[in-house]
Design an enzyme around this catalytic site. Structure first.
Site, PDB file in Angstrom:
ATOM      1  N   TYR A  32       1.212  -0.950  -0.077  1.00 22.39           N
ATOM      2  CA  TYR A  32       0.124   0.253  -0.121  1.00 22.39           C
ATOM      3  C   TYR A  32       0.922   1.349  -0.195  1.00 22.39           C
ATOM      4  O   TYR A  32       2.326   1.104   0.302  1.00 22.39           O
ATOM      5  CB  TYR A  32      -1.003   0.323   1.057  1.00 22.39           C
ATOM      6  CG  TYR A  32      -0.188   0.538   2.650  1.00 22.39           C
ATOM      7  CD1 TYR A  32       0.902  -0.418   3.235  1.00 22.39           C
ATOM      8  CD2 TYR A  32      -1.151   1.343   2.721  1.00 22.39           C
ATOM      9  CE1 TYR A  32       1.079  -0.332   3.987  1.00 22.39           C
ATOM     10  CE2 TYR A  32       0.183   2.018   4.105  1.00 22.39           C
ATOM     11  CZ  TYR A  32       0.940   1.161   5.037  1.00 22.39           C
ATOM     12  OH  TYR A  32       1.740   1.532   6.153  1.00 22.39           O
ATOM     13  N   ARG A  51       7.675   3.119  -4.722  1.00 22.26           N
ATOM     14  CA  ARG A  51       8.009   2.767  -3.828  1.00 22.26           C
ATOM     15  C   ARG A  51       6.824   1.358  -3.586  1.00 22.26           C
ATOM     16  O   ARG A  51       7.298   0.796  -4.319  1.00 22.26           O
ATOM     17  CB  ARG A  51       8.327   3.532  -2.782  1.00 22.26           C
ATOM     18  CG  ARG A  51       8.075   2.374  -1.281  1.00 22.26           C
ATOM     19  CD  ARG A  51       8.222   3.666  -0.493  1.00 22.26           C
ATOM     20  NE  ARG A  51       7.332   3.976   0.215  1.00 22.26           N
ATOM     21  CZ  ARG A  51       6.537   5.222   1.670  1.00 22.26           C
ATOM     22  NH1 ARG A  51       8.094   5.033   1.841  1.00 22.26           N
ATOM     23  NH2 ARG A  51       5.538   5.477   1.993  1.00 22.26           N
ATOM     24  N   HIS A 101      -1.836 -20.876   0.459  1.00 21.07           N
ATOM     25  CA  HIS A 101       0.407 -20.114   0.770  1.00 21.07           C
ATOM     26  C   HIS A 101       0.459 -19.783  -0.271  1.00 21.07           C
ATOM     27  O   HIS A 101       0.934 -18.526  -0.788  1.00 21.07           O
ATOM     28  CB  HIS A 101       0.486 -21.000   2.238  1.00 21.07           C
ATOM     29  CG  HIS A 101       0.017 -20.416   3.486  1.00 21.07           C
ATOM     30  ND1 HIS A 101      -1.401 -21.024   3.966  1.00 21.07           N
ATOM     31  CD2 HIS A 101      -0.266 -20.018   4.419  1.00 21.07           C
ATOM     32  CE1 HIS A 101      -1.517 -21.216   4.934  1.00 21.07           C
ATOM     33  NE2 HIS A 101      -1.052 -20.084   5.297  1.00 21.07           N
ATOM     34  N   LYS A 146       6.689  -2.910   2.144  1.00 22.07           N
ATOM     35  CA  LYS A 146       5.377  -1.568   3.096  1.00 22.07           C
ATOM     36  C   LYS A 146       4.095  -2.493   2.532  1.00 22.07           C
ATOM     37  O   LYS A 146       3.315  -2.571   1.673  1.00 22.07           O
ATOM     38  CB  LYS A 146       5.175  -0.074   2.075  1.00 22.07           C
ATOM     39  CG  LYS A 146       4.264   1.142   2.819  1.00 22.07           C
ATOM     40  CD  LYS A 146       4.280   2.086   2.314  1.00 22.07           C
ATOM     41  CE  LYS A 146       3.424   2.966   2.613  1.00 22.07           C
ATOM     42  NZ  LYS A 146       3.188   3.584   4.571  1.00 22.07           N
ATOM     43  N   GLU A 178      13.181   2.831  13.696  1.00 22.38           N
ATOM     44  CA  GLU A 178      12.249   3.836  13.851  1.00 22.38           C
ATOM     45  C   GLU A 178      11.169   3.732  14.212  1.00 22.38           C
ATOM     46  O   GLU A 178      10.595   2.979  15.581  1.00 22.38           O
ATOM     47  CB  GLU A 178      11.780   3.046  11.794  1.00 22.38           C
ATOM     48  CG  GLU A 178      10.887   2.474  11.883  1.00 22.38           C
ATOM     49  CD  GLU A 178      10.861   1.563  10.691  1.00 22.38           C
ATOM     50  OE1 GLU A 178      10.149   2.459   9.653  1.00 22.38           O
ATOM     51  OE2 GLU A 178      10.330   0.419   9.759  1.00 22.38           O
ATOM     52  N   LEU A 202      11.210   0.910   7.003  1.00 21.30           N
ATOM     53  CA  LEU A 202      11.213   1.276   5.422  1.00 21.30           C
ATOM     54  C   LEU A 202      11.650   2.580   5.523  1.00 21.30           C
ATOM     55  O   LEU A 202      10.998   3.164   6.210  1.00 21.30           O
ATOM     56  CB  LEU A 202       9.428   1.409   6.181  1.00 21.30           C
ATOM     57  CG  LEU A 202       8.984   2.610   4.693  1.00 21.30           C
ATOM     58  CD1 LEU A 202       8.528   1.265   3.168  1.00 21.30           C
ATOM     59  CD2 LEU A 202       7.379   2.721   4.552  1.00 21.30           C
TER      60      LEU A 202
HETATM   61  N1  PMP Z   1       8.020   3.738   9.339  1.00 20.88           N
HETATM   62  C1  PMP Z   1       7.147   3.278   8.737  1.00 20.88           C
HETATM   63  C2  PMP Z   1       7.139   1.461   9.807  1.00 20.88           C
HETATM   64  C3  PMP Z   1       5.958   3.322   8.471  1.00 20.88           C
HETATM   65  O1  PMP Z   1       4.679   2.613   8.380  1.00 20.88           O
HETATM   66  C4  PMP Z   1       5.948   4.958   7.514  1.00 20.88           C
HETATM   67  C5  PMP Z   1       4.978   5.284   6.986  1.00 20.88           C
HETATM   68  N2  PMP Z   1       3.828   4.774   6.483  1.00 20.88           N
HETATM   69  C6  PMP Z   1       6.926   5.016   7.766  1.00 20.88           C
HETATM   70  C7  PMP Z   1       8.142   5.277   8.664  1.00 20.88           C
HETATM   71  C8  PMP Z   1       6.921   7.161   6.995  1.00 20.88           C
HETATM   72  O2  PMP Z   1       7.089   6.784   5.346  1.00 20.88           O
HETATM   73  P1  PMP Z   1       6.439   7.911   4.713  1.00 20.88           P
HETATM   74  O3  PMP Z   1       7.772   8.677   5.056  1.00 20.88           O
HETATM   75  O4  PMP Z   1       6.464   7.806   3.375  1.00 20.88           O
HETATM   76  O5  PMP Z   1       5.407   8.242   4.810  1.00 20.88           O
END
Ligand code: PMP
Length: 283
Positions: A32, A51, A101, A146, A178, A202
């Site tokens: 997503y 992405r 699966h 993602k 993060e 991410l």
């Molecule tokens: N890390 C994670 C785990 C996230 O879910 C997100 C936001 N979806 C981010 C970092 C930040 O990513 P972005 O700046 O692309 O929203």
């Protein structure tokens, strides 16, 4: 009438039919994106769609997929829904097939859905900063994808919420990775530190564009993991995400970050990021 994206059409919500055997529904087997809209214009849409394509490729969804057509559909969705300030949620699943699966046949069509939502910029939180809560990073080892599978993130955010915090600070054995839905940064002696873009985080689009603009502005950015102990001694701390932009963290559990005030480097990052929004969306 509010329209929704369903595969390659913009339709009324009650026209959408998602099968109970959609793999997104049964396995979280899909990916997503969330794209922000300012002043009716999509912000960093190309980066988000790139992405999305990379996430699809990483999970072996290799059916030909026209990202530029999707981009046009999203622009049309925003325009037809009259969205000025808000976001687009977009997801692609591996399609519908009798539950098993292993992957369905390669010609199984993916299922694309998307919608818009009004959402103002979080101005007052960005002004005063938020609290974060430290918790274990229990997620899998492909956090660079993602994925729709967000259970680890959901459980972490719930822990944070229980502790009256806006976000979780995730760590693996004391090394900060993060947030549950954001990237994390600390500032020490005017240097910005953040986890490198490995499989453990991410690589946020906000992270990518902010780091580029920081470097251009002459700020020092070091993409190197930091520990919880280092974080506790930080001068400043902040997080970034599409919806939270550059959000100061002024308290971590019971401890204030430095004096508990939003620091000058964080303020600088906020103003650099706001300038980017203004340049590309003419706010
Ligand atoms: N890390 C994670 C785990 C996230 O879910 C997100 C936001 N979806 C981010 C970092 C930040 O990513 P972005 O700046 O692309 O929203």
């Amino acid at each position: 009438m509010t329209l929704y994206l369903w595969n390659d059409q913009l339709v009324d919500k009650n026209q959408i039919k998602i099968d109970i055997e959609d793999r997104g529904y049964q396995f979280g087997d899909g990916v997503y994106e969330v794209v922000k809209v300012y002043n009716g214009a999509l912000f960093t849409a190309k980066e988000h769609l790139t992405r999305l394509g990379q996430s699809m490729q990483k999970i072996g969804m290799e059916t030909p997929f026209d990202l530029s057509n999707l981009h046009r559909l999203l622009e049309e969705l925003v325009e037809k829904n009259g969205l000025q300030d808000g976001m687009i949620y977009l997801q692609v699943t591996r399609g519908t097939h009798a539950r098993q699966h292993w992957f369905p046949p390669a010609d199984t069509p993916v299922v694309v859905t998307g919608y818009t939502k009004e959402m103002p910029r979080p101005a007052s939180l960005m002004e005063k900063g938020v609290k974060a809560h430290i918790t274990d990073d229990i997620r899998w080892l492909r956090c660079d994808i993602k994925s729709l599978n967000l259970l680890g993130n959901v459980l972490a955010k719930q822990e944070a919420t229980k502790h009256d915090a806006f976000e979780a600070v995730l760590h693996r054995d004391g090394t900060v990775t993060e947030g549950s839905s954001s990237n994390l940064y600390m500032v020490k002696n005017d240097v910005i530190y953040t986890h490198p873009a490995t499989n453990l985080i991410l690589n946020g689009i906000t992270r990518q564009v902010l780091l580029a603009v920081c470097r251009k502005a002459g700020l020092t950015v070091v993409e190197k993991p930091f520990t919880l102990d280092e974080l506790r001694l930080a001068d400043e701390c902040f997080l970034t995400s599409t919806t939270s932009e550059v959000m100061p963290i002024v308290q971590i559990d019971n401890d204030l970050v430095s004096s508990g005030e939003v620091g000058p480097i964080t303020r600088k990052c906020q103003s650099l990021f706001t300038s980017l929004i203004e340049q590309s969306c003419l706010v």
